[in-house]
Design a protein around this motif. Sequence first.
Motif, PDB file in Angstrom:
ATOM      1  N   GLY A 204       0.820  -1.219   0.000  1.00  0.00           N
ATOM      2  CA  GLY A 204       0.000   0.000   0.000  1.00  0.00           C
ATOM      3  C   GLY A 204       0.843   1.254   0.000  1.00  0.00           C
ATOM      4  O   GLY A 204       0.554   2.219  -0.698  1.00  0.00           O
ATOM      5  N   GLN A 205       1.925   1.238   0.781  1.00  0.00           N
ATOM      6  CA  GLN A 205       2.806   2.405   0.779  1.00  0.00           C
ATOM      7  C   GLN A 205       3.454   2.576  -0.589  1.00  0.00           C
ATOM      8  O   GLN A 205       3.622   3.690  -1.095  1.00  0.00           O
ATOM      9  CB  GLN A 205       3.872   2.226   1.853  1.00  0.00           C
ATOM     10  N   TRP A 206       3.869   1.448  -1.178  1.00  0.00           N
ATOM     11  CA  TRP A 206       4.496   1.525  -2.490  1.00  0.00           C
ATOM     12  C   TRP A 206       3.498   2.051  -3.521  1.00  0.00           C
ATOM     13  O   TRP A 206       3.810   2.850  -4.396  1.00  0.00           O
ATOM     14  CB  TRP A 206       5.027   0.130  -2.874  1.00  0.00           C
ATOM     15  N   PHE A 207       2.237   1.634  -3.398  1.00  0.00           N
ATOM     16  CA  PHE A 207       1.158   2.112  -4.294  1.00  0.00           C
ATOM     17  C   PHE A 207       1.041   3.637  -4.232  1.00  0.00           C
ATOM     18  O   PHE A 207       0.989   4.327  -5.246  1.00  0.00           O
ATOM     19  CB  PHE A 207      -0.146   1.427  -3.895  1.00  0.00           C
ATOM     20  N   MET A 208       1.058   4.159  -2.997  1.00  0.00           N
ATOM     21  CA  MET A 208       0.954   5.602  -2.842  1.00  0.00           C
ATOM     22  C   MET A 208       2.176   6.312  -3.404  1.00  0.00           C
ATOM     23  O   MET A 208       2.084   7.388  -3.993  1.00  0.00           O
ATOM     24  CB  MET A 208       0.750   5.965  -1.370  1.00  0.00           C
ATOM     25  N   LEU A 209       3.346   5.654  -3.237  1.00  0.00           N
ATOM     26  CA  LEU A 209       4.562   6.234  -3.771  1.00  0.00           C
ATOM     27  C   LEU A 209       4.521   6.291  -5.296  1.00  0.00           C
ATOM     28  O   LEU A 209       4.923   7.281  -5.914  1.00  0.00           O
ATOM     29  CB  LEU A 209       5.781   5.419  -3.293  1.00  0.00           C
ATOM     30  N   ALA A 230      -9.025  -1.023  -1.371  1.00  0.00           N
ATOM     31  CA  ALA A 230      -9.687  -0.258  -0.309  1.00  0.00           C
ATOM     32  C   ALA A 230     -10.262   1.031  -0.878  1.00  0.00           C
ATOM     33  O   ALA A 230      -9.717   1.593  -1.841  1.00  0.00           O
ATOM     34  CB  ALA A 230      -8.689   0.045   0.802  1.00  0.00           C
ATOM     35  N   PRO A 231     -11.375   1.561  -0.329  1.00  0.00           N
ATOM     36  CA  PRO A 231     -11.956   2.811  -0.849  1.00  0.00           C
ATOM     37  C   PRO A 231     -10.961   3.952  -0.891  1.00  0.00           C
ATOM     38  O   PRO A 231     -10.960   4.738  -1.835  1.00  0.00           O
ATOM     39  CB  PRO A 231     -13.098   3.094   0.139  1.00  0.00           C
ATOM     40  N   ALA A 232     -10.092   4.003   0.130  1.00  0.00           N
ATOM     41  CA  ALA A 232      -9.116   5.097   0.138  1.00  0.00           C
ATOM     42  C   ALA A 232      -8.137   4.973  -1.012  1.00  0.00           C
ATOM     43  O   ALA A 232      -7.707   5.977  -1.594  1.00  0.00           O
ATOM     44  CB  ALA A 232      -8.376   5.118   1.471  1.00  0.00           C
ATOM     45  N   GLN A 233      -7.764   3.716  -1.346  1.00  0.00           N
ATOM     46  CA  GLN A 233      -6.843   3.506  -2.464  1.00  0.00           C
ATOM     47  C   GLN A 233      -7.529   3.814  -3.803  1.00  0.00           C
ATOM     48  O   GLN A 233      -6.920   4.390  -4.708  1.00  0.00           O
ATOM     49  CB  GLN A 233      -6.310   2.071  -2.429  1.00  0.00           C
ATOM     50  N   ASP A 234      -8.807   3.423  -3.931  1.00  0.00           N
ATOM     51  CA  ASP A 234      -9.558   3.802  -5.130  1.00  0.00           C
ATOM     52  C   ASP A 234      -9.615   5.318  -5.277  1.00  0.00           C
ATOM     53  O   ASP A 234      -9.443   5.874  -6.370  1.00  0.00           O
ATOM     54  CB  ASP A 234     -10.988   3.242  -5.064  1.00  0.00           C
ATOM     55  N   LEU A 235      -9.835   5.985  -4.168  1.00  0.00           N
ATOM     56  CA  LEU A 235      -9.921   7.447  -4.189  1.00  0.00           C
ATOM     57  C   LEU A 235      -8.584   8.061  -4.568  1.00  0.00           C
ATOM     58  O   LEU A 235      -8.515   8.992  -5.366  1.00  0.00           O
ATOM     59  CB  LEU A 235     -10.379   7.959  -2.823  1.00  0.00           C
ATOM     60  N   ALA A 236      -7.488   7.481  -3.991  1.00  0.00           N
ATOM     61  CA  ALA A 236      -6.168   8.022  -4.296  1.00  0.00           C
ATOM     62  C   ALA A 236      -5.846   7.860  -5.774  1.00  0.00           C
ATOM     63  O   ALA A 236      -5.302   8.766  -6.412  1.00  0.00           O
ATOM     64  CB  ALA A 236      -5.121   7.345  -3.433  1.00  0.00           C
ATOM     65  N   MET A 237      -6.147   6.693  -6.338  1.00  0.00           N
ATOM     66  CA  MET A 237      -5.881   6.471  -7.761  1.00  0.00           C
ATOM     67  C   MET A 237      -6.712   7.439  -8.621  1.00  0.00           C
ATOM     68  O   MET A 237      -6.212   8.028  -9.573  1.00  0.00           O
ATOM     69  CB  MET A 237      -6.199   5.020  -8.131  1.00  0.00           C
TER      70      MET A 237
END
Length: 970
Positions: A204-209, A230-237
């Motif tokens: 997850g951290q790598w995804f955000m990076l 996760a919803p937060a990851q969908d939102l971040a993308m």
Amino acid sequence: MKRPSPSRCALALFIMMPAWPLCAESQESPGDGSRYQHFMVYPHRQAGYAAMRAGDERTAIAEFTRARELAPKNLGTALDLAEAYRHFGHAARAQAVLDEQKRYTPNDPRLLAAMPAPAAPAVDCMRDNRPVCRAQRGFNDLQSGELARAQEELDAPDFARSPEGRALRHALAQRAIYLGDDQRADAQLAELDAHDTLSADERGQWFMLLLKLGKLDAARQLQSRSGLDAPAQDLAMAQAIGNGRDRALLAQYMASRKPVFAGEKDERQWVNLLAMAARAQPALLDRYVVQYPANAIWQARFSLSLAMARGDRAVAQSMLSRLPASDFREDRFSLDLEQGRYLQAREQAEALIAQPEGYRLLDPLSYRLMEAGASVEAKQLLLDAYPFAGNPHLTALLSRLAVLASEQPALFSPDDRARLRRPLENVPLRIAQVHILGALHDCDGIRAVMADLAKDYPAELWRQLGDCYGNAQPGLAEYAYAEAGKRQPDSETTRALAYQAYSAQDYETALLAWRSVPATHMQQADLIAAATTALTIHEAAVARAWLDTYTAQGGRQDGTYWWLRAQADEPHDPALARTDLESAVALQPDARYYARLAALQAQAGDSQQALASWQHASALAPDDSRLSASLGYAYLQAGEPQQALVEFARAHQADPDNPAVTRQLLYVNQQLGNNAQARIYAEQAIDQIDNLNAADPEGTGGDAKQDQDELYSLRRLHENLGRSWSFNADMSLGDTVSSAANTVAPGVSYRSYAQLEAQYHLDPQLTGGDLNTLAAYARLFAGSGASGAVWPLHAAMLGVGLHWKPLISQNIVLSVEQQTPADNNRDTRNDTLLRASGSWSFGPKLSDDWHASGWGWPTQNFYVDIAHYLRAKQSVITLDYRFGLHDKIANGQTIEPYVHLQYTGIDRTQGLSYLRDGRAGLGLQWNVWYGETRYDAYPHRFSVAIEGQHAFTSYLRERNAVFLIVRTQW
């Protein structure tokens, strides 16, 4: 997935503390929390690391504390906060955080490793290439910031895949993130992921990076294969894609995700991104079902605006139907307006204006209504708020009302106009108000608003006020134009003042105004108007100058021009004026031109041409009573009373209330012997005077004295015209013989005498209308006789004869009388008396008849009598002058002192002897008039006088005498 052993993590912690978070997160325990919890605290942990790198103690501790609050049982948040305390020298507070965490994860090796422990014995690995030594050297390099040297240790093939190498790679990746070297961190994480050594949190951290680095494809691949949904990851993308402004890609991604957010704010961000993607796929935003009601309004706001922009009214209406009617009134207004629902649009506008501070929206809302063609609704919306007190757009709103009034005045009902007519509180507002009323052409309103005649009104409004007063109130209109001229003294304003002053009959001001306009600025019509003004006040020279300018400008020399030229030429050259008028009638036959030409012709003594001109004038204006009357006068002057009567009758028919015409009809009928018709016009003339007196009881409109005298004269004429019989009796009693009684028997002297006479006035129509006044009479008279008795009972005579008055304008009477004795007196015999007599008072003011006005009047009478007896062959001449002063003692009664002079000459012998008697007398007489009616003057008179006489020369014996004289007429 293979995970690093606790011993190696402990080694990493022992050698380099900043590497432990990554190592710690590679372990999973009950204290690690959910993936979503990790995602929520991650931003705070990253911010804390950045603050530690920058040496910002306060921010670092605050961020790690916030992460701890979001995940109070998570071991990672505890280790982060403890490390921050230790880093900034707060060992006790770090120990307290670790002690608290022991309640949740007492046996976790990561917690135990973080607890203070005796230092491990040093290992000399300077030249030893064993994995453990390489790891120790690499950790030392990381601690000193030598990431490149640590990378060299990892490049050894036998070390990179060893457990110690993987631990070092974890530490290098974490250190790169700590130092902001995102590219190096990405490379190390990719290497770790290739060997499946990353935990879910690390992925997850790598995804955000990857998102931070803009490697969206790599991030999507990582998300796809690692199950990072996760919803937060969908939102971040989605946010990362949105930052790239690729709406199509964003729409494609968001269409494949259906996150269920645990918080309102995250869902709102998702809705915002849907609004961006809706540019490519509108249905994504329209069909999204929100979890939180507040976001439904947020979604509707975006969806409405997009639907309205693309013209999708169905979607816009659908969105609005899901929401309370009180929400999105502006959008509802726009939708109603675009779909032609103007009444509903106005209702939405009214609701918007009713909101706090909503009055500020009146300007744009009314403007949009007007632009859409909803003029009725715009007008009503504006009038409901009129006069816009406190509105910051006051000027614009008043101007908008003026535009509406100008374009569609029919929209404004009488009630609307009545409301707009009420003057506003100050001059600037009233100025704008007048613009509205001016657009409505509402002069009543303009006069009401500007009734204060404030000096601050601009010239434009004064001009408008002058136009409104116009001919109805010409004086005020002139004042308004004058005020406009003071503020804007241009030729146009001065010209308007000149025209209006002329209309108000203020010719002096009109002439001054015309003189102030340069001739070069005057049009030909202005020159004619200016000349007309000058002629009205007899400025002929000024008029000629303007007419000369008119001619120089090539003005048309039509009838009007010659008519004005004639008036300008007449004062100094009447003959030239007559020529001008002849030119005028030749070009444009006009009754006025012929009338003036007739006057000039009559003035020159050419009565026949004058009569012809009057005939032309009357023919051109047959209904003009003045012309008919003028033609009647011309006929009278030409000696044609019958034609005059016809014209006066025409004038009377057109203007029956004209007293001058009525009296002319009276006099002409009298002249023609039409006494009955003359009496009718006399009654009309009397009624006209009575009506004028009734309308003006105070006598302010004319000369009351003159009206009374004229009224009495008309009544006297009416009475005379209607009289067929006249009776009179008179008696004189004296103390001695006198010649004063010559009217009874010329040449006969009496002490006393008495007479009774009756006259019958013949109708002129019976005699063919040729005789003016003809009367048959009979009289019985007697005297005191030769004995000189007191009572006049002797020598009675009966006389029968005719009186003829040949001239109406002169009181001259020719008589013939046959006298016959009425008793057997030896002194009497038959005879025929021929007589000519005349009586003059030299003006009606000195006549002996009753005077209606004043306290009294002086009277005089000069009487001439020439008599001849045919049988006796005796001639007598009498000259008699009497002057008296009537003093009114009551209505119809006077006391009259008088002076009496008389001369009598008697020729009894055909010139052989001539007897004279000249005497003077003083007397006092009481006069009574009675019998007056509405139309008839007093028909009866009774007089009693006492007179004393003295003879200066006489053929009689006695020189002095006193007489009692009694007279009556009926």
